[in-house]
Design an enzyme around this catalytic site. Structure first.
Site, mmCIF file in Angstrom:
data_model
loop_
_atom_site.group_PDB
_atom_site.id
_atom_site.type_symbol
_atom_site.label_atom_id
_atom_site.label_comp_id
_atom_site.label_asym_id
_atom_site.label_seq_id
_atom_site.Cartn_x
_atom_site.Cartn_y
_atom_site.Cartn_z
ATOM 1 N N ASN A 1 -1.966 -0.178 7.322
ATOM 2 C CA ASN A 1 -1.295 -1.436 7.664
ATOM 3 C C ASN A 1 -0.405 -2.024 6.559
ATOM 4 O O ASN A 1 -0.188 -3.229 6.498
ATOM 5 C CB ASN A 1 -2.324 -2.452 8.167
ATOM 6 C CG ASN A 1 -3.453 -2.651 7.180
ATOM 7 O OD1 ASN A 1 -3.395 -2.163 6.066
ATOM 8 N ND2 ASN A 1 -4.478 -3.386 7.596
ATOM 9 N N THR B 1 -5.324 -7.500 10.949
ATOM 10 C CA THR B 1 -5.736 -6.254 10.283
ATOM 11 C C THR B 1 -5.372 -5.022 11.112
ATOM 12 O O THR B 1 -4.846 -4.039 10.590
ATOM 13 C CB THR B 1 -7.267 -6.279 10.052
ATOM 14 O OG1 THR B 1 -7.611 -7.508 9.413
ATOM 15 C CG2 THR B 1 -7.714 -5.114 9.214
ATOM 16 N N LYS C 1 0.835 -1.201 0.000
ATOM 17 C CA LYS C 1 0.000 0.000 0.000
ATOM 18 C C LYS C 1 0.877 1.261 0.000
ATOM 19 O O LYS C 1 2.081 1.179 0.264
ATOM 20 C CB LYS C 1 -0.927 -0.043 1.228
ATOM 21 C CG LYS C 1 -1.915 -1.236 1.227
ATOM 22 C CD LYS C 1 -2.821 -1.193 2.461
ATOM 23 C CE LYS C 1 -3.810 -2.345 2.496
ATOM 24 N NZ LYS C 1 -4.737 -2.262 3.657
ATOM 25 N N ARG D 1 2.584 -6.181 9.504
ATOM 26 C CA ARG D 1 1.711 -5.113 9.996
ATOM 27 C C ARG D 1 2.060 -4.721 11.432
ATOM 28 O O ARG D 1 1.976 -3.555 11.803
ATOM 29 C CB ARG D 1 0.249 -5.546 9.897
ATOM 30 C CG ARG D 1 -0.255 -5.578 8.442
ATOM 31 C CD ARG D 1 -1.561 -6.318 8.325
ATOM 32 N NE ARG D 1 -2.264 -6.065 7.078
ATOM 33 C CZ ARG D 1 -3.447 -6.585 6.775
ATOM 34 N NH1 ARG D 1 -4.057 -7.391 7.637
ATOM 35 N NH2 ARG D 1 -4.029 -6.311 5.625
ATOM 36 N N ARG E 1 -0.958 -14.413 4.760
ATOM 37 C CA ARG E 1 -1.767 -13.760 5.794
ATOM 38 C C ARG E 1 -1.057 -13.807 7.149
ATOM 39 O O ARG E 1 -1.075 -12.861 7.916
ATOM 40 C CB ARG E 1 -3.140 -14.438 5.936
ATOM 41 C CG ARG E 1 -4.110 -14.203 4.803
ATOM 42 C CD ARG E 1 -4.715 -12.832 4.752
ATOM 43 N NE ARG E 1 -5.597 -12.485 5.832
ATOM 44 C CZ ARG E 1 -6.389 -11.407 5.828
ATOM 45 N NH1 ARG E 1 -6.396 -10.571 4.795
ATOM 46 N NH2 ARG E 1 -7.153 -11.129 6.844
ATOM 47 N N HIS F 1 -1.744 -5.443 1.698
ATOM 48 C CA HIS F 1 -2.974 -6.209 1.544
ATOM 49 C C HIS F 1 -2.586 -7.636 1.186
ATOM 50 O O HIS F 1 -1.621 -7.849 0.447
ATOM 51 C CB HIS F 1 -3.836 -5.634 0.417
ATOM 52 C CG HIS F 1 -4.923 -6.577 -0.011
ATOM 53 N ND1 HIS F 1 -6.098 -6.707 0.685
ATOM 54 C CD2 HIS F 1 -4.977 -7.497 -1.015
ATOM 55 C CE1 HIS F 1 -6.835 -7.636 0.113
ATOM 56 N NE2 HIS F 1 -6.187 -8.147 -0.916
ATOM 57 N N PHE G 1 -15.299 3.834 7.642
ATOM 58 C CA PHE G 1 -13.955 4.221 7.182
ATOM 59 C C PHE G 1 -13.748 4.022 5.677
ATOM 60 O O PHE G 1 -12.656 4.234 5.163
ATOM 61 C CB PHE G 1 -12.885 3.445 7.959
ATOM 62 C CG PHE G 1 -13.048 1.940 7.916
ATOM 63 C CD1 PHE G 1 -12.572 1.202 6.843
ATOM 64 C CD2 PHE G 1 -13.695 1.268 8.955
ATOM 65 C CE1 PHE G 1 -12.729 -0.180 6.795
ATOM 66 C CE2 PHE G 1 -13.864 -0.114 8.915
ATOM 67 C CZ PHE G 1 -13.380 -0.838 7.832
HETATM 68 P P1 IDP Z 1 -7.637 -7.294 5.835
HETATM 69 O O1 IDP Z 1 -6.836 -6.229 5.094
HETATM 70 O O2 IDP Z 1 -6.877 -7.817 7.024
HETATM 71 O O3 IDP Z 1 -8.141 -8.387 4.922
HETATM 72 P P2 IDP Z 1 -10.306 -6.131 5.810
HETATM 73 O O4 IDP Z 1 -11.365 -6.357 6.837
HETATM 74 O O5 IDP Z 1 -10.476 -6.764 4.463
HETATM 75 O O6 IDP Z 1 -8.907 -6.551 6.475
HETATM 76 O O7 IDP Z 1 -10.170 -4.551 5.657
HETATM 77 C C1 IDP Z 1 -9.526 -3.949 4.586
HETATM 78 C C2 IDP Z 1 -8.710 -2.766 5.069
HETATM 79 O O8 IDP Z 1 -9.571 -1.770 5.654
HETATM 80 C C3 IDP Z 1 -7.717 -3.089 6.172
HETATM 81 O O9 IDP Z 1 -6.499 -3.632 5.687
HETATM 82 C C4 IDP Z 1 -7.526 -1.752 6.842
HETATM 83 O O10 IDP Z 1 -6.646 -0.899 6.095
HETATM 84 C C5 IDP Z 1 -8.940 -1.170 6.787
HETATM 85 N N1 IDP Z 1 -9.740 -1.524 7.978
HETATM 86 C C6 IDP Z 1 -10.395 -2.699 8.199
HETATM 87 N N2 IDP Z 1 -11.063 -2.691 9.365
HETATM 88 C C7 IDP Z 1 -10.858 -1.474 9.895
HETATM 89 C C8 IDP Z 1 -11.324 -0.836 11.138
HETATM 90 O O11 IDP Z 1 -12.057 -1.419 11.950
HETATM 91 N N3 IDP Z 1 -10.875 0.428 11.343
HETATM 92 C C9 IDP Z 1 -10.084 1.083 10.477
HETATM 93 N N4 IDP Z 1 -9.624 0.553 9.319
HETATM 94 C C10 IDP Z 1 -10.016 -0.716 9.023
HETATM 95 MG MG MG Z 2 -9.535 -8.261 3.382
#
Ligand code: IDP
Ligand code: MG
Length: 166
Positions: A122, A97, A10, A108, A91, A125, A58
């Site tokens: 973070n 996350t 990212k 992360r 992962r 992806h 968000f």
């Molecule tokens: P992942 O990246 O671990 O698969 P996802 O739930 O798919 O997690 O969320 C995508 C992205 O959205 C995350 O990598 C993060 O940047 C952001 N994100 C997810 N959940 C939250 C939250 O609860 N607060 C703030 N940002 C979030």
């Molecule tokens: Mg995801």
């Protein structure tokens, strides 16, 4: 089982010069890189990538983040890793996350942060399951950009203008 997974470095990962570190960490998995490129990320691409999060508070900031608007760097590095258990392996290395909850040894956990707005910045992806991996790989790459035949393809003869080298 052999799998393929999409990894995105990212904009925060790129502006903080973490590319080398991240790729070194990912090389510990012994997975094969079967596609890699730098991408300019349009609003449409960022929105489509995270469309399942549209209802989240968000979401708009997340789309801006992916477009590089929070870091003044409008690019992302996209890669496809392939090999045994590629999805869980990547992962695991990526970590949770929420960077505050991620193991400190994970990518992360080591490099992520939470913005004052609450958005999880973070660094990378990684696809979370085979269905998501297929959708995402097809979104970010054309078949001829990937050095393995991962999914069925078809020949298309399109009468649309394409950019080529002069
Ligand atoms: P992942 O990246 O671990 O698969 P996802 O739930 O798919 O997690 O969320 C995508 C992205 O959205 C995350 O990598 C993060 O940047 C952001 N994100 C997810 N959940 C939250 C939250 O609860 N607060 C703030 N940002 C979030
Ligand atoms: Mg995801």
């Amino acid at each position: 089982m052999k799998q393929q997974t999409l990894v995105l470095i990212k904009p925060d990962g790129l502006v903080r010069s973490l590319t080398g570190n991240i790729l070194t960490r990912l090389s510990e998995t012994k997975l094969e890189i079967v596609a890699a490129k730098m991408c300019r990320v349009s609003r449409e691409l960022a929105q489509e990538h995270y469309k399942q999060l549209k209802a989240q508070p968000f979401y708009n900031e997340l789309v801006q983040y992916m477009q590089g608007e929070l870091h003044g760097s409008h690019k992302i590095m996209a890669l496809v890793y392939w090999g045994e258990e590629a999805i869980p392996k990547v992962r695991e290395l990526a970590g949770e996350t929420n960077p505050e909850k991620a193991a400190p040894t994970s990518i992360r956990g080591a490099y992520g942060r939470i913005r004052t707005t609450g958005l999880f910045e973070n660094v990378i992806h990684a696809s979370s399951d085979p269905v998501e991996a297929e959708r995402e790989i097809k979104l970010w790459f054309r078949p001829d950009e990937i050095i393995r035949d991962l999914y069925p393809t078809k020949q298309a003869h399109k009468e649309v203008p394409v950019l080529e080298w002069a």
